[in-house]
Design a protein around this motif. Structure first.
Motif, PDB file in Angstrom:
ATOM      1  N   ARG A 109      26.026  -8.518  -2.983  1.00 41.60           N
ATOM      2  CA  ARG A 109      25.757  -7.825  -4.251  1.00 41.60           C
ATOM      3  C   ARG A 109      24.342  -7.271  -4.292  1.00 41.60           C
ATOM      4  O   ARG A 109      24.086  -6.268  -4.981  1.00 41.60           O
ATOM      5  CB  ARG A 109      25.986  -8.783  -5.430  1.00 41.60           C
ATOM      6  N   ARG A 110      23.413  -7.900  -3.581  1.00 37.20           N
ATOM      7  CA  ARG A 110      22.038  -7.405  -3.568  1.00 37.20           C
ATOM      8  C   ARG A 110      21.959  -6.006  -2.977  1.00 37.20           C
ATOM      9  O   ARG A 110      21.126  -5.193  -3.373  1.00 37.20           O
ATOM     10  CB  ARG A 110      21.133  -8.361  -2.776  1.00 37.20           C
ATOM     11  N   LEU A 111      22.856  -5.718  -2.045  1.00 32.34           N
ATOM     12  CA  LEU A 111      22.827  -4.415  -1.378  1.00 32.34           C
ATOM     13  C   LEU A 111      23.230  -3.270  -2.303  1.00 32.34           C
ATOM     14  O   LEU A 111      22.992  -2.107  -1.997  1.00 32.34           O
ATOM     15  CB  LEU A 111      23.752  -4.432  -0.154  1.00 32.34           C
ATOM     16  N   ALA A 112      23.844  -3.595  -3.440  1.00 35.24           N
ATOM     17  CA  ALA A 112      24.282  -2.560  -4.375  1.00 35.24           C
ATOM     18  C   ALA A 112      23.099  -1.780  -4.942  1.00 35.24           C
ATOM     19  O   ALA A 112      23.268  -0.676  -5.460  1.00 35.24           O
ATOM     20  CB  ALA A 112      25.086  -3.194  -5.507  1.00 35.24           C
ATOM     21  N   ALA A 113      21.901  -2.346  -4.830  1.00 39.21           N
ATOM     22  CA  ALA A 113      20.712  -1.667  -5.359  1.00 39.21           C
ATOM     23  C   ALA A 113      20.277  -0.500  -4.474  1.00 39.21           C
ATOM     24  O   ALA A 113      19.449   0.323  -4.889  1.00 39.21           O
ATOM     25  CB  ALA A 113      19.557  -2.660  -5.496  1.00 39.21           C
ATOM     26  N   LEU A 114      20.830  -0.416  -3.269  1.00 41.86           N
ATOM     27  CA  LEU A 114      20.399   0.605  -2.316  1.00 41.86           C
ATOM     28  C   LEU A 114      21.210   1.888  -2.444  1.00 41.86           C
ATOM     29  O   LEU A 114      22.392   1.862  -2.799  1.00 41.86           O
ATOM     30  CB  LEU A 114      20.542   0.074  -0.883  1.00 41.86           C
ATOM     31  N   THR A 115      20.569   3.005  -2.115  1.00 46.61           N
ATOM     32  CA  THR A 115      21.297   4.265  -2.008  1.00 46.61           C
ATOM     33  C   THR A 115      22.104   4.236  -0.709  1.00 46.61           C
ATOM     34  O   THR A 115      21.884   3.386   0.155  1.00 46.61           O
ATOM     35  CB  THR A 115      20.335   5.466  -1.965  1.00 46.61           C
TER      36      THR A 115
ATOM     37  N   GLU B 204      23.908 -11.770   6.721  1.00 46.88           N
ATOM     38  CA  GLU B 204      24.387 -12.711   5.714  1.00 46.88           C
ATOM     39  C   GLU B 204      25.283 -12.035   4.674  1.00 46.88           C
ATOM     40  O   GLU B 204      26.154 -12.671   4.097  1.00 46.88           O
ATOM     41  CB  GLU B 204      23.216 -13.399   5.024  1.00 46.88           C
ATOM     42  N   SER B 205      25.047 -10.749   4.441  1.00 55.56           N
ATOM     43  CA  SER B 205      25.833 -10.017   3.448  1.00 55.56           C
ATOM     44  C   SER B 205      27.128  -9.473   4.025  1.00 55.56           C
ATOM     45  O   SER B 205      28.015  -9.024   3.278  1.00 55.56           O
ATOM     46  CB  SER B 205      25.008  -8.850   2.889  1.00 55.56           C
ATOM     47  N   GLY B 206      27.253  -9.484   5.362  1.00 55.75           N
ATOM     48  CA  GLY B 206      28.427  -8.921   6.003  1.00 55.75           C
ATOM     49  C   GLY B 206      28.306  -7.435   6.296  1.00 55.75           C
ATOM     50  O   GLY B 206      29.251  -6.818   6.799  1.00 55.75           O
ATOM     51  N   LEU B 207      27.138  -6.840   5.995  1.00 53.85           N
ATOM     52  CA  LEU B 207      26.941  -5.422   6.305  1.00 53.85           C
ATOM     53  C   LEU B 207      27.063  -5.187   7.800  1.00 53.85           C
ATOM     54  O   LEU B 207      27.612  -4.182   8.258  1.00 53.85           O
ATOM     55  CB  LEU B 207      25.562  -4.960   5.810  1.00 53.85           C
ATOM     56  N   VAL B 208      26.539  -6.132   8.575  1.00 54.16           N
ATOM     57  CA  VAL B 208      26.673  -6.102  10.032  1.00 54.16           C
ATOM     58  C   VAL B 208      27.224  -7.465  10.459  1.00 54.16           C
ATOM     59  O   VAL B 208      26.822  -8.494   9.924  1.00 54.16           O
ATOM     60  CB  VAL B 208      25.305  -5.857  10.715  1.00 54.16           C
ATOM     61  N   ARG B 209      28.147  -7.448  11.397  1.00 51.48           N
ATOM     62  CA  ARG B 209      28.757  -8.687  11.854  1.00 51.48           C
ATOM     63  C   ARG B 209      28.417  -8.920  13.325  1.00 51.48           C
ATOM     64  O   ARG B 209      28.267  -7.957  14.088  1.00 51.48           O
ATOM     65  CB  ARG B 209      30.271  -8.655  11.672  1.00 51.48           C
TER      66      ARG B 209
END
Length: 221
Positions: free
Chosen positions: A152-158, A213-218
């Motif tokens: 959810r923290r990544l939602a702040a990014l463009t 940790e966010s799953g953006l990269v595995r």
């Protein structure tokens, strides 16, 4: 501008060796030496060095615990920590990076590489040897319990910032990110700097850890 360095290692010969190597640079000054984690924390608060070369394994308070205390203390949070390790496959390296270290070096590092690393970290560039650091993070990230709400923290990014973060996590440099996104290196750096600020992480290393940790990269991608 002179870069101040604190040496933390329980072996006097190791400290003397690093002091000698750093003394060859007119822009780097060693402001103190510590032989355990507790002494490192005290000296860091007193001298507030730009960079701390921190051994992982020290008697009493170890390097990981000392790193965590230093980067979370408002008095010393501006200090950057480089972890010193004998083997880059040491699982404690990942724990140290997760605790807030800005990178790591093996104790067999070449003199010129050591001085470049200190200068890079002092200048705010947290990721040393992107490919190697990424390999270490990838190797151990999948063993960790995911950070709640990291995605959810990544939602702040463009969308552009998010893609830049993903490429940082894959081990690409600013120049390589610029080529991949067909933008200038300065624009790539700006995207990354803004992502670091929005996500409230210390540097590129913490950005990579969050990406996993966010799953953006595995691991394995």
């Amino acid at each position: 501008m002179t870069i101040t360095v604190l040496l933390a290692d329980d072996q006097a010969l190791v400290r003397a060796g690093f002091r000698s190597l750093l003394a060859r640079s007119r822009d780097i000054t060693v402001v103190g030496e510590a032989q355990d984690g507790e002494e490192t924390v005290r000296l860091a608060a007193r001298t507030r060095p730009d960079v701390i070369l921190m051994d992982i394994r020290m008697p009493g308070t170890d390097g990981i615990t000392a790193t965590r205390r230093i980067v979370t203390d408002p008095v010393t949070s501006g200090c950057r920590v480089i972890i010193l390790t004998t083997f880059d496959t040491d699982e404690h390296v990942f724990a140290a990076l997760r605790a807030g270290a800005s990178g790591f070096l093996t104790k067999e590092v070449e003199p010129a590489d050591l001085r470049r690393a200190v200068a890079a970290v002092a200048g705010g560039d947290g990721l040393l040897s992107p490919g190697v650091t990424r390999r270490v993070i990838e190797q151990f990230a999948h063993r960790q319990v995911p950070e709640p709400g990291a995605d959810r923290r990544l939602a702040a990014l463009t969308s552009r910032e998010l893609e830049a973060v993903r490429l940082v996590a894959l081990g690409l440099s600013n120049g390589e990110i610029a080529e991949r996104l067909v933008i200038s290196p300065l624009t790539a750096k700006t995207h990354i700097t803004r992502a670091i600020a929005k996500l409230n992480v210390r540097d590129r290393v913490q950005l990579v850890i969050l990406a996993y940790e966010s799953g953006l990269v595995r691991p394995g991608t």
